[in-house]
Design a protein around this motif. Structure first.
Motif, PDB file in Angstrom:
ATOM      1  N   SER A   1       4.636  14.368  19.052  1.00  0.00           N
ATOM      2  CA  SER A   1       4.485  13.488  20.357  1.00  0.00           C
ATOM      3  C   SER A   1       6.023  13.346  20.851  1.00  0.00           C
ATOM      4  N   VAL A   2       6.802  13.366  20.005  1.00  0.00           N
ATOM      5  CA  VAL A   2       8.403  13.113  20.686  1.00  0.00           C
ATOM      6  C   VAL A   2       8.658  14.501  21.292  1.00  0.00           C
ATOM      7  N   MET A   3       8.192  15.548  21.071  1.00  0.00           N
ATOM      8  CA  MET A   3       8.770  16.762  21.452  1.00  0.00           C
ATOM      9  C   MET A   3       8.105  17.072  23.011  1.00  0.00           C
ATOM     10  N   THR A   4       8.773  16.393  23.813  1.00  0.00           N
ATOM     11  CA  THR A   4       8.045  16.282  25.289  1.00  0.00           C
ATOM     12  C   THR A   4       8.544  17.683  26.086  1.00  0.00           C
ATOM     13  N   ASN A   5       9.575  18.052  25.482  1.00  0.00           N
ATOM     14  CA  ASN A   5      10.235  19.607  26.261  1.00  0.00           C
ATOM     15  C   ASN A   5       9.614  20.734  25.636  1.00  0.00           C
ATOM     16  N   LEU A   6       8.540  20.698  24.814  1.00  0.00           N
ATOM     17  CA  LEU A   6       8.055  21.845  24.134  1.00  0.00           C
ATOM     18  C   LEU A   6       7.260  22.784  24.996  1.00  0.00           C
ATOM     19  N   GLU A   7       7.707  23.924  25.334  1.00  0.00           N
ATOM     20  CA  GLU A   7       7.178  24.767  25.945  1.00  0.00           C
ATOM     21  C   GLU A   7       6.568  25.915  25.216  1.00  0.00           C
ATOM     22  N   ALA A   8       6.784  26.247  24.073  1.00  0.00           N
ATOM     23  CA  ALA A   8       6.076  27.309  23.343  1.00  0.00           C
ATOM     24  C   ALA A   8       6.032  27.117  21.732  1.00  0.00           C
ATOM     25  N   ILE A   9       4.920  26.953  20.979  1.00  0.00           N
ATOM     26  CA  ILE A   9       4.792  26.817  19.685  1.00  0.00           C
ATOM     27  C   ILE A   9       4.084  27.956  19.135  1.00  0.00           C
ATOM     28  N   ASP A  10       4.491  28.626  17.906  1.00  0.00           N
ATOM     29  CA  ASP A  10       3.994  29.509  17.243  1.00  0.00           C
ATOM     30  C   ASP A  10       3.570  29.103  15.932  1.00  0.00           C
ATOM     31  N   LEU A  11       2.374  28.818  15.758  1.00  0.00           N
ATOM     32  CA  LEU A  11       1.810  28.349  14.270  1.00  0.00           C
ATOM     33  C   LEU A  11       1.053  29.370  13.802  1.00  0.00           C
ATOM     34  N   SER A  12       1.162  30.642  14.118  1.00  0.00           N
ATOM     35  CA  SER A  12       0.325  31.915  13.526  1.00  0.00           C
ATOM     36  C   SER A  12       0.605  31.928  11.910  1.00  0.00           C
ATOM     37  N   SER A  13      -0.152  32.641  11.244  1.00  0.00           N
ATOM     38  CA  SER A  13      -0.164  32.882   9.872  1.00  0.00           C
ATOM     39  C   SER A  13       0.319  31.397   9.141  1.00  0.00           C
ATOM     40  N   ASN A  14      -0.570  30.592   9.308  1.00  0.00           N
ATOM     41  CA  ASN A  14      -0.506  29.293   8.560  1.00  0.00           C
ATOM     42  C   ASN A  14      -2.158  29.096   7.882  1.00  0.00           C
ATOM     43  N   ALA A  15      -2.152  27.961   7.361  1.00  0.00           N
ATOM     44  CA  ALA A  15      -3.430  27.248   6.706  1.00  0.00           C
ATOM     45  C   ALA A  15      -4.158  26.399   7.565  1.00  0.00           C
ATOM     46  N   LEU A  16      -3.864  26.614   8.566  1.00  0.00           N
ATOM     47  CA  LEU A  16      -4.514  25.504   9.446  1.00  0.00           C
ATOM     48  C   LEU A  16      -6.107  25.564   9.592  1.00  0.00           C
ATOM     49  N   THR A  17      -7.028  24.554   9.601  1.00  0.00           N
ATOM     50  CA  THR A  17      -8.279  24.433   9.818  1.00  0.00           C
ATOM     51  C   THR A  17      -8.497  23.986  11.347  1.00  0.00           C
ATOM     52  N   THR A  18      -7.676  23.354  11.903  1.00  0.00           N
ATOM     53  CA  THR A  18      -8.065  22.932  13.338  1.00  0.00           C
ATOM     54  C   THR A  18      -6.410  23.181  13.947  1.00  0.00           C
ATOM     55  N   ILE A  19      -6.605  23.119  15.509  1.00  0.00           N
ATOM     56  CA  ILE A  19      -5.416  22.939  16.226  1.00  0.00           C
ATOM     57  C   ILE A  19      -4.908  21.311  16.332  1.00  0.00           C
ATOM     58  N   PRO A  20      -3.840  21.237  16.057  1.00  0.00           N
ATOM     59  CA  PRO A  20      -3.366  19.600  16.267  1.00  0.00           C
ATOM     60  C   PRO A  20      -3.666  19.137  17.917  1.00  0.00           C
ATOM     61  N   PRO A  21      -4.633  18.174  17.895  1.00  0.00           N
ATOM     62  CA  PRO A  21      -5.273  18.092  19.429  1.00  0.00           C
ATOM     63  C   PRO A  21      -4.130  17.717  20.268  1.00  0.00           C
ATOM     64  N   GLU A  22      -3.009  17.027  19.790  1.00  0.00           N
ATOM     65  CA  GLU A  22      -2.172  16.272  20.702  1.00  0.00           C
ATOM     66  C   GLU A  22      -1.045  17.664  21.423  1.00  0.00           C
ATOM     67  N   LEU A  23      -1.307  18.950  20.939  1.00  0.00           N
ATOM     68  CA  LEU A  23      -0.713  19.865  21.513  1.00  0.00           C
ATOM     69  C   LEU A  23      -1.112  20.145  22.856  1.00  0.00           C
ATOM     70  N   PHE A  24      -2.486  19.841  23.093  1.00  0.00           N
ATOM     71  CA  PHE A  24      -2.860  20.109  24.394  1.00  0.00           C
ATOM     72  C   PHE A  24      -2.762  19.056  25.345  1.00  0.00           C
ATOM     73  N   GLN A  25      -1.867  18.038  24.874  1.00  0.00           N
ATOM     74  CA  GLN A  25      -1.429  17.201  25.940  1.00  0.00           C
ATOM     75  C   GLN A  25       0.079  17.110  26.252  1.00  0.00           C
ATOM     76  N   MET A  26       0.645  18.053  25.600  1.00  0.00           N
ATOM     77  CA  MET A  26       1.920  18.401  25.708  1.00  0.00           C
ATOM     78  C   MET A  26       2.297  18.494  27.265  1.00  0.00           C
ATOM     79  N   PRO A  27       3.187  17.870  28.028  1.00  0.00           N
ATOM     80  CA  PRO A  27       3.480  18.145  29.134  1.00  0.00           C
ATOM     81  C   PRO A  27       3.819  19.274  29.767  1.00  0.00           C
ATOM     82  N   LEU A  28       4.720  20.173  28.846  1.00  0.00           N
ATOM     83  CA  LEU A  28       5.141  21.438  29.447  1.00  0.00           C
ATOM     84  C   LEU A  28       4.720  22.435  28.669  1.00  0.00           C
ATOM     85  N   LEU A  29       3.691  22.273  27.513  1.00  0.00           N
ATOM     86  CA  LEU A  29       3.488  23.324  26.822  1.00  0.00           C
ATOM     87  C   LEU A  29       2.507  24.580  27.457  1.00  0.00           C
TER      88      LEU A  29
END
Ligand SMILES: *[C@@H]1O[C@H](CO)[C@@H](O)[C@H](O)[C@H]1NC(C)=O
Ligand SMILES: *[C@@H]1O[C@H](CO)[C@@H](O)[C@H](O)[C@H]1NC(C)=O
Length: 385
Positions: free
Chosen positions: A113-141
């Motif tokens: 939530s503090v990373m309001t400048n985030l434009e790209a994130i790569d979470l590929s090849s991890n053990a996630l079972t869901t996508i962190p929902p807050e990513l969909f609210q990042m203003p610049l992602l």
């Protein structure tokens, strides 16, 4: 490490290096030192961005001693398991975050939530079972890569998204996430690339693409979409000029006979209208968002020009005013001077001021003399002679 593993490793590292757009020199240096694993993150300046390359250091946690103004953060190929609110609390300037090839399974709400400048994130090849929902609210992602995770959304385990999505997402990769269906993202008017390759996608339906009105490329290679659905999707998206990547022969556009059998299978009118019209409600809503944005941009441009024109008029008016004022005051001065001179002449003496006799004063005085009668002028001429 086995040889193919190592090769993959080197290739992926090269990829990471390229994404950081490093110079070839530092690229070689990174590869060379990889053998003896440098224990510290490397500070790397790319264009005018501050970046840290922390790839492949065996990290289990996010380093907390780096410059907090870093913009590119490469944490790929580590062993990070959990992300908490503390993980990135210092790093609010990060624009590009690489976390691929870790073991991330838990993401505390508020981690990003503090990373309001985030434009790209790569979470590929991890053990996630869901996508962190807050990513969909990042203003610049814009770019979201979650490929090669075990997402497996279902009715029991839905993607808990707050709609509408605020992030201006342009690219989403969900390749190889064991998905049976496309999560409902709502309207994504900026999305142009969707990668759902290597998922079962057994429940995929054509209307799920309606809210993605700006889609240009869909990768559904290596999916097990049911034949009629696959053909419907291909036909409809190609009508929308979307490039559909698909290795399945049965997904090729339909002959009319096949089309008939597909529609009769699904049998009711609702499906028929779905098939024939891509202009469903969500599609139109998405188009509306795009159009209102265009209108806004146009209106902004119009206001800019109007403001400029008004400013220009004001400037013009002011300069005209200034010019007129200047001319008036000059002619008033000239009148005053004339009046003064007349006064001097009538007395034969300067009145209030001591005036230097100027060489041309006489002639000027002559010019300003009231018209003299011919007789006097003749006399003057005679005098000159
Ligand atoms: C989709 O993802 C797969 C797996 O990551 C990748 O190989 C493929 O190139 C991607 N497709 C596109 C169009 O980017
Ligand atoms: C489709 O997927 C298969 C298996 O993952 C892969 O071998 C092939 O290269 C892919 N084709 C395209 C066009 O991406």
């Amino acid at each position: 490490m086995t040889r193919p593993q190592f090769e993959k490793h080197v290739l992926l590292t090269l990829g990471a290096v390229l994404t950081l757009t490093l110079s070839s020199v530092t690229g070689i240096a990174t590869l060379a030192t990889e053998m003896d694993k440098p224990q510290r993150c490397q500070l790397e300046r790319t264009y005018k961005m501050v970046g840290y390359n922390c790839a492949n250091l065996g990290l289990k946690q996010i380093p907390q001693t780096l410059k907090s103004n870093l913009q590119i953060f490469d944490l790929s190929f580590n062993r990070i398991r959990d992300l908490t609110r503390q993980s990135f609390a210092r790093y609010s300037d990060v624009q590009y975050l690489y976390l691929f090839e870790n073991m991330v399974q838990f993401v505390e709400p508020g981690t990003f939530s503090v990373m309001t400048n985030l434009e790209a994130i790569d979470l590929s090849s991890n053990a996630l079972t869901t996508i962190p929902p807050e990513l969909f609210q990042m203003p610049l992602l814009r770019n979201l890569y979650v490929a090669h995770n075990n997402l497996a959304f279902s009715d029991a385990n839905p993607l808990q998204l707050e709609l509408p999505v605020r992030a201006p997402l342009q690219i989403i990769s969900l390749a190889d996430c064991r998905l049976n269906r496309l999560p409902d993202f709502g309207i994504l008017p900026d999305l142009w690339l969707l990668n759902i390759s290597s998922n079962p996608m057994a429940d995929l339906a054509v209307e799920q693409f309606a809210p993605l009105c700006n889609l240009r490329k869909l990768d559904m290679n290596d999916t097990r979409v049911e034949q009629c659905t696959c053909q419907e999707i291909t036909v409809q998206l190609e009508q929308r000029r979307v490039m559909v990547l698909n290795s399945n022969l049965h997904c090729l556009p339909m002959y009319s006979s096949e089309r008939k059998s597909c529609t009769s299978e699904s049998s009711n009118d609702v499906n028929e209208t779905k098939l024939s019209s891509p202009l469903s409600q969500p599609f139109l809503q998405c188009i509306e968002v795009l159009q209102s944005r265009k209108l806004n941009a146009k209106a902004k441009a119009a206001w800019f020009w109007i403001a400029l024109a008004v400013l220009g008029c004001i400037l013009l008016f002011c300069s005209v005013l200034y010019y007129v004022h200047n001319r008036n005051s000059k002619s008033r001065k000239a009148l005053k001077n004339q009046a003064n001179k007349r006064g001097q002449m009538s007395n034969g003496q300067p009145i209030h001021r001591i005036m230097e006799p100027s060489p041309d004063r006489e002639t000027r005085a002559e010019d300003e003399k009231p018209i003299v009668e011919n007789g006097t002028r003749d006399k003057l001429i005679e005098n000159c002679d």
